[in-house]
Design a protein around this motif. Sequence first.
Motif, PDB file in Angstrom:
ATOM      1  N   UNK A  31       0.838  -1.202   0.000  1.00 42.26           N
ATOM      2  CA  UNK A  31       0.000   0.000   0.000  1.00 42.26           C
ATOM      3  C   UNK A  31       0.871   1.249   0.000  1.00 42.26           C
ATOM      4  N   UNK A  32       1.964   1.212   0.774  1.00 41.87           N
ATOM      5  CA  UNK A  32       2.898   2.342   0.789  1.00 41.87           C
ATOM      6  C   UNK A  32       3.488   2.558  -0.597  1.00 41.87           C
ATOM      7  N   UNK A  33       3.864   1.461  -1.241  1.00 41.44           N
ATOM      8  CA  UNK A  33       4.430   1.551  -2.590  1.00 41.44           C
ATOM      9  C   UNK A  33       3.424   2.167  -3.556  1.00 41.44           C
ATOM     10  N   UNK A  34       2.162   1.782  -3.436  1.00 37.76           N
ATOM     11  CA  UNK A  34       1.128   2.325  -4.311  1.00 37.76           C
ATOM     12  C   UNK A  34       0.945   3.821  -4.070  1.00 37.76           C
ATOM     13  N   UNK A  35       0.898   4.213  -2.796  1.00 40.30           N
ATOM     14  CA  UNK A  35       0.742   5.631  -2.449  1.00 40.30           C
ATOM     15  C   UNK A  35       1.916   6.427  -2.996  1.00 40.30           C
ATOM     16  N   UNK A  36       3.116   5.890  -2.832  1.00 41.00           N
ATOM     17  CA  UNK A  36       4.322   6.577  -3.296  1.00 41.00           C
ATOM     18  C   UNK A  36       4.287   6.785  -4.805  1.00 41.00           C
ATOM     19  N   UNK A  37       3.987   5.736  -5.539  1.00 41.48           N
ATOM     20  CA  UNK A  37       3.948   5.836  -7.006  1.00 41.48           C
ATOM     21  C   UNK A  37       2.816   6.751  -7.467  1.00 41.48           C
ATOM     22  N   UNK A  38       1.690   6.687  -6.766  1.00 41.12           N
ATOM     23  CA  UNK A  38       0.518   7.469  -7.149  1.00 41.12           C
ATOM     24  C   UNK A  38       0.714   8.961  -6.905  1.00 41.12           C
ATOM     25  N   UNK A  39       1.419   9.298  -5.826  1.00 40.46           N
ATOM     26  CA  UNK A  39       1.509  10.701  -5.399  1.00 40.46           C
ATOM     27  C   UNK A  39       2.898  11.308  -5.563  1.00 40.46           C
ATOM     28  N   UNK A  62      11.182  12.487  -0.736  1.00 37.88           N
ATOM     29  CA  UNK A  62      11.261  11.214  -0.034  1.00 37.88           C
ATOM     30  C   UNK A  62      11.026  11.391   1.463  1.00 37.88           C
ATOM     31  N   UNK A  63      11.556  12.471   2.018  1.00 38.27           N
ATOM     32  CA  UNK A  63      11.338  12.742   3.444  1.00 38.27           C
ATOM     33  C   UNK A  63       9.859  12.988   3.719  1.00 38.27           C
ATOM     34  N   UNK A  64       9.188  13.629   2.781  1.00 40.48           N
ATOM     35  CA  UNK A  64       7.756  13.888   2.940  1.00 40.48           C
ATOM     36  C   UNK A  64       6.977  12.583   3.033  1.00 40.48           C
ATOM     37  N   UNK A  65       7.329  11.623   2.189  1.00 41.38           N
ATOM     38  CA  UNK A  65       6.636  10.331   2.237  1.00 41.38           C
ATOM     39  C   UNK A  65       6.969   9.568   3.519  1.00 41.38           C
ATOM     40  N   UNK A  66       8.212   9.637   3.962  1.00 37.53           N
ATOM     41  CA  UNK A  66       8.595   8.962   5.201  1.00 37.53           C
ATOM     42  C   UNK A  66       7.780   9.513   6.366  1.00 37.53           C
ATOM     43  N   UNK A  67       7.673  10.843   6.428  1.00 38.83           N
ATOM     44  CA  UNK A  67       6.899  11.454   7.504  1.00 38.83           C
ATOM     45  C   UNK A  67       5.417  11.131   7.369  1.00 38.83           C
ATOM     46  N   UNK A  87      -8.695  14.994  -0.201  1.00 34.64           N
ATOM     47  CA  UNK A  87      -8.394  15.356   1.171  1.00 34.64           C
ATOM     48  C   UNK A  87      -7.033  14.815   1.592  1.00 34.64           C
ATOM     49  N   UNK A  88      -6.737  13.587   1.186  1.00 30.23           N
ATOM     50  CA  UNK A  88      -5.441  12.991   1.515  1.00 30.23           C
ATOM     51  C   UNK A  88      -4.316  13.735   0.821  1.00 30.23           C
ATOM     52  N   UNK A  89      -4.511  14.077  -0.437  1.00 28.88           N
ATOM     53  CA  UNK A  89      -3.479  14.824  -1.167  1.00 28.88           C
ATOM     54  C   UNK A  89      -3.222  16.187  -0.527  1.00 28.88           C
ATOM     55  N   UNK A  90      -4.270  16.831  -0.057  1.00 34.96           N
ATOM     56  CA  UNK A  90      -4.101  18.121   0.616  1.00 34.96           C
ATOM     57  C   UNK A  90      -3.290  17.941   1.903  1.00 34.96           C
ATOM     58  N   UNK A  91      -3.572  16.865   2.636  1.00 35.42           N
ATOM     59  CA  UNK A  91      -2.840  16.552   3.860  1.00 35.42           C
ATOM     60  C   UNK A  91      -1.369  16.276   3.531  1.00 35.42           C
ATOM     61  N   UNK A  92      -1.141  15.525   2.483  1.00 42.34           N
ATOM     62  CA  UNK A  92       0.215  15.211   2.048  1.00 42.34           C
ATOM     63  C   UNK A  92       0.952  16.470   1.598  1.00 42.34           C
ATOM     64  N   UNK A  93       0.228  17.370   0.937  1.00 42.06           N
ATOM     65  CA  UNK A  93       0.834  18.624   0.477  1.00 42.06           C
ATOM     66  C   UNK A  93       1.306  19.463   1.655  1.00 42.06           C
ATOM     67  N   UNK A  94       0.507  19.494   2.734  1.00 44.49           N
ATOM     68  CA  UNK A  94       0.905  20.262   3.920  1.00 44.49           C
ATOM     69  C   UNK A  94       2.208  19.722   4.494  1.00 44.49           C
TER      70      UNK A  94
END
Length: 201
Positions: A31-39, A62-67, A87-94
């Motif tokens: 799931x992490x791999x999918x999120x990483x590739x997707x975003x 990469x640090x953003x994804x780790x956090x 909503x998730x993308x907005x959270x990730x953007x922050x």
Amino acid sequence: MSFNIRYLKGKQALSLESAVRSCAQNGDERSKEFIYKNCYGYVRAITMRYVKNEYDAEELTNESFIRAFGKVGTFSSGDAGERFEKSFRAWLARIAVNISIDFLRAQKQFVPLDEINEGEIQQQSVAVSGDLHVEDIMKLLAQLPEIQRAIFNLYEVEGYSHEEVSVLLAIPESTSRTYLTRAKKKLRQLYLASTNITAGF
């Protein structure tokens, strides 16, 4: 672009929403791999708005994804489908923005600040040409001083208020307003120069 990107996980189709929920529940690596590739492209575009060096942008991405993966259990949304994903993308953007700002502050990119005069603080409205499209702005942003680029991004692109910008950058709110004015004026000058238009400022 549709947010409903799917791929097969065994016999089950995986969406960004299901990947996020699975990652939050059990830290599932696929799931992490999918999120990483997707975003990935989305997050990297954000970090590139704040730093000029592609290596730094890659590290911040990469640090953003780790956090994000470390905090994904704290993300909650009552929405579903595309609204959940937005909503998730907005959270990730922050997260990406905060990491980029932390990086710039650690590099002391904002110290010392230019001297600001009282008259400039009052001049808060400088219009950018109506012909200046988003793509043009992104290309010109790299030519701005670090603090002007950061404030323009935070206020105009990310939607932070001047009060929030002042907290993030540890500067007075009036300074945020002034540097936004400078950034807009500089962008307008750069745009006019790039199109061989001359005008008085």
